[in-house]
Design a protein around this motif. Structure first.
Motif, mmCIF file in Angstrom:
data_model
loop_
_atom_site.group_PDB
_atom_site.id
_atom_site.type_symbol
_atom_site.label_atom_id
_atom_site.label_comp_id
_atom_site.label_asym_id
_atom_site.label_seq_id
_atom_site.Cartn_x
_atom_site.Cartn_y
_atom_site.Cartn_z
ATOM 1 N N ILE A 63 8.218 -9.864 2.378
ATOM 2 C CA ILE A 63 7.436 -8.664 2.677
ATOM 3 C C ILE A 63 8.382 -7.615 3.258
ATOM 4 C CG2 ILE A 63 5.563 -7.689 4.065
ATOM 5 C CD1 ILE A 63 4.563 -9.658 1.921
ATOM 6 N N HIS A 64 8.322 -6.411 2.727
ATOM 7 C CA HIS A 64 9.095 -5.287 3.268
ATOM 8 C C HIS A 64 8.255 -4.524 4.286
ATOM 9 C CE1 HIS A 64 10.482 -1.085 3.331
ATOM 10 N NE2 HIS A 64 11.679 -1.623 3.292
ATOM 11 N N SER A 65 7.020 -4.177 3.887
ATOM 12 C CA SER A 65 6.166 -3.391 4.783
ATOM 13 C C SER A 65 4.706 -3.485 4.342
ATOM 14 C CB SER A 65 6.611 -1.926 4.800
ATOM 15 O OG SER A 65 6.590 -1.390 3.496
ATOM 16 N N TYR A 66 3.836 -3.082 5.243
ATOM 17 C CA TYR A 66 2.397 -3.032 4.975
ATOM 18 C C TYR A 66 2.054 -1.586 4.667
ATOM 19 C CZ TYR A 66 -2.645 -3.602 5.828
ATOM 20 O OH TYR A 66 -4.008 -3.635 5.710
ATOM 21 N N LEU A 67 1.528 -1.339 3.447
ATOM 22 C CA LEU A 67 1.187 0.035 3.055
ATOM 23 C C LEU A 67 -0.177 0.470 3.568
ATOM 24 C CD1 LEU A 67 2.116 1.048 -0.615
ATOM 25 C CD2 LEU A 67 2.986 1.920 1.534
ATOM 26 N N GLY A 68 -1.052 -0.495 3.776
ATOM 27 C CA GLY A 68 -2.359 -0.130 4.303
ATOM 28 C C GLY A 68 -3.492 -0.868 3.631
ATOM 29 N N LEU A 69 -4.690 -0.489 4.045
ATOM 30 C CA LEU A 69 -5.917 -1.124 3.576
ATOM 31 C C LEU A 69 -6.615 -0.188 2.602
ATOM 32 C CD1 LEU A 69 -8.012 -3.410 3.859
ATOM 33 C CD2 LEU A 69 -8.989 -2.110 5.748
ATOM 34 N N HIS A 70 -6.839 -0.685 1.400
ATOM 35 C CA HIS A 70 -7.549 0.076 0.368
ATOM 36 C C HIS A 70 -8.923 -0.551 0.212
ATOM 37 C CE1 HIS A 70 -8.344 2.350 -3.239
ATOM 38 N NE2 HIS A 70 -8.398 1.272 -3.984
ATOM 39 N N SER A 71 -9.971 0.208 0.501
ATOM 40 C CA SER A 71 -11.342 -0.284 0.360
ATOM 41 C C SER A 71 -11.979 0.359 -0.848
ATOM 42 C CB SER A 71 -12.154 0.037 1.610
ATOM 43 O OG SER A 71 -11.601 -0.604 2.720
ATOM 44 N N LEU A 72 -12.449 -0.474 -1.756
ATOM 45 C CA LEU A 72 -13.046 0.022 -2.990
ATOM 46 C C LEU A 72 -14.486 0.481 -2.782
ATOM 47 C CD1 LEU A 72 -11.740 -2.750 -5.360
ATOM 48 C CD2 LEU A 72 -10.954 -0.396 -5.231
ATOM 49 N N PHE A 73 -15.259 -0.361 -2.150
ATOM 50 C CA PHE A 73 -16.678 -0.081 -1.943
ATOM 51 C C PHE A 73 -17.000 -0.427 -0.492
ATOM 52 C CE2 PHE A 73 -16.002 -2.006 -6.168
ATOM 53 C CZ PHE A 73 -16.253 -0.898 -6.953
ATOM 54 N N GLU A 74 -18.061 0.133 0.004
ATOM 55 C CA GLU A 74 -18.426 -0.133 1.395
ATOM 56 C C GLU A 74 -18.651 -1.618 1.644
ATOM 57 O OE1 GLU A 74 -21.556 2.323 2.918
ATOM 58 O OE2 GLU A 74 -20.661 4.131 2.084
ATOM 59 N N SER A 75 -19.232 -2.324 0.682
ATOM 60 C CA SER A 75 -19.521 -3.745 0.887
ATOM 61 C C SER A 75 -18.552 -4.645 0.126
ATOM 62 C CB SER A 75 -20.949 -4.050 0.422
ATOM 63 O OG SER A 75 -21.065 -3.769 -0.966
ATOM 64 N N GLY A 76 -17.579 -4.056 -0.527
ATOM 65 C CA GLY A 76 -16.651 -4.835 -1.333
ATOM 66 C C GLY A 76 -15.513 -5.416 -0.533
ATOM 67 N N PRO A 77 -14.606 -6.092 -1.222
ATOM 68 C CA PRO A 77 -13.471 -6.701 -0.521
ATOM 69 C C PRO A 77 -12.487 -5.658 -0.007
ATOM 70 C CG PRO A 77 -13.226 -6.941 -2.890
ATOM 71 C CD PRO A 77 -14.564 -6.329 -2.661
ATOM 72 N N ASN A 78 -11.763 -6.044 1.033
ATOM 73 C CA ASN A 78 -10.648 -5.234 1.521
ATOM 74 C C ASN A 78 -9.408 -5.606 0.733
ATOM 75 O OD1 ASN A 78 -12.064 -3.961 3.687
ATOM 76 N ND2 ASN A 78 -11.913 -5.853 4.852
ATOM 77 N N TRP A 79 -8.646 -4.621 0.281
ATOM 78 C CA TRP A 79 -7.405 -4.861 -0.445
ATOM 79 C C TRP A 79 -6.251 -4.464 0.473
ATOM 80 C CZ3 TRP A 79 -7.497 -3.305 -6.319
ATOM 81 C CH2 TRP A 79 -8.576 -3.936 -6.952
ATOM 82 N N HIS A 80 -5.496 -5.450 0.948
ATOM 83 C CA HIS A 80 -4.347 -5.216 1.819
ATOM 84 C C HIS A 80 -3.103 -5.066 0.941
ATOM 85 C CE1 HIS A 80 -6.514 -6.207 5.534
ATOM 86 N NE2 HIS A 80 -7.163 -7.083 4.778
ATOM 87 N N VAL A 81 -2.475 -3.904 1.000
ATOM 88 C CA VAL A 81 -1.349 -3.604 0.114
ATOM 89 C C VAL A 81 -0.036 -3.800 0.863
ATOM 90 C CG1 VAL A 81 -0.315 -1.894 -1.415
ATOM 91 C CG2 VAL A 81 -2.808 -1.942 -1.120
ATOM 92 N N PHE A 82 0.817 -4.648 0.307
ATOM 93 C CA PHE A 82 2.123 -4.942 0.877
ATOM 94 C C PHE A 82 3.225 -4.532 -0.094
ATOM 95 C CE2 PHE A 82 -0.640 -7.926 3.048
ATOM 96 C CZ PHE A 82 -0.166 -7.898 4.351
ATOM 97 N N VAL A 83 4.267 -3.910 0.428
ATOM 98 C CA VAL A 83 5.467 -3.665 -0.373
ATOM 99 C C VAL A 83 6.343 -4.899 -0.216
ATOM 100 C CG1 VAL A 83 7.516 -2.234 -0.704
ATOM 101 C CG2 VAL A 83 5.339 -1.173 -0.056
ATOM 102 N N CYS A 84 6.707 -5.491 -1.337
ATOM 103 C CA CYS A 84 7.527 -6.698 -1.348
ATOM 104 C C CYS A 84 8.873 -6.400 -1.990
ATOM 105 C CB CYS A 84 6.832 -7.803 -2.144
ATOM 106 S SG CYS A 84 5.227 -8.281 -1.474
ATOM 107 N N TYR A 85 9.824 -7.284 -1.744
ATOM 108 C CA TYR A 85 11.109 -7.205 -2.431
ATOM 109 C C TYR A 85 11.540 -8.614 -2.797
ATOM 110 C CZ TYR A 85 13.279 -8.576 1.993
ATOM 111 O OH TYR A 85 13.631 -9.245 3.133
ATOM 112 N N THR A 86 12.410 -8.699 -3.764
ATOM 113 C CA THR A 86 12.892 -9.983 -4.234
ATOM 114 C C THR A 86 14.400 -9.928 -4.425
ATOM 115 O OG1 THR A 86 12.698 -11.671 -5.957
ATOM 116 C CG2 THR A 86 12.433 -9.387 -6.660
#
Length: 136
Positions: A63-86
């Motif tokens: 994991i490089h960093s946490y970009l943030g939380l993307h919410s699609l719908f009020e009752s939908g899942p939370n999408w946690h976005v991470f910048v990764c490197y390999t």
């Protein structure tokens, strides 16, 4: 009821003056960015690394960093976005057999971050791409 948590492990690469993001063509559901569900008692970071491996075959990821939380719908899942490197040298494109949904072949390639997504993109991932671009 517990909220379903999703992770989105994102990998970027720099080519000339352009930044590209790793995406794949799902055989049924259009162009997407790697995403998956966090398992019970699993840390978000561990889930991101696991999902990236399961869906793309990329194994040496951090994991490089946490970009943030993307919410699609009020009752939908939370999408946690991470910048990764390999540390792996990734090809321009490859196919990975993923065990999801009984086994599917995902075709990976790089999408220029500045380029608009085509109609082939799944709508939810068009929105996710805009979120990523706004945070990166």
């Amino acid at each position: 009821m517990a909220v379903i948590e999703k992770v989105v492990p994102v990998i970027f690469r720099h080519v000339s003056q352009n930044i590209e993001i790793l995406v794949f063509r799902h055989p049924i559901a259009g162009i997407q960015i790697v995403k998956g569900t966090v398992e019970a008692n699993e840390k978000l970071e561990d889930a991101a690394i696991r999902e990236l491996y399961e869906e793309s075959g990329i194994s040496s990821t951090n994991i490089h960093s946490y970009l943030g939380l993307h919410s699609l719908f009020e009752s939908g899942p939370n999408w946690h976005v991470f910048v990764c490197y390999t540390t792996e040298i990734l090809k321009d494109n490859w196919t990975h057999f993923c065990n999801d949904d009984g086994g599917l072949k995902f075709q990976f390639f790089w999408h220029p971050l500045a380029q608009e997504p085509t109609d082939e993109w799944h709508q939810l991932f068009k929105e996710l791409l805009e979120f990523i671009k706004s945070r990166y």
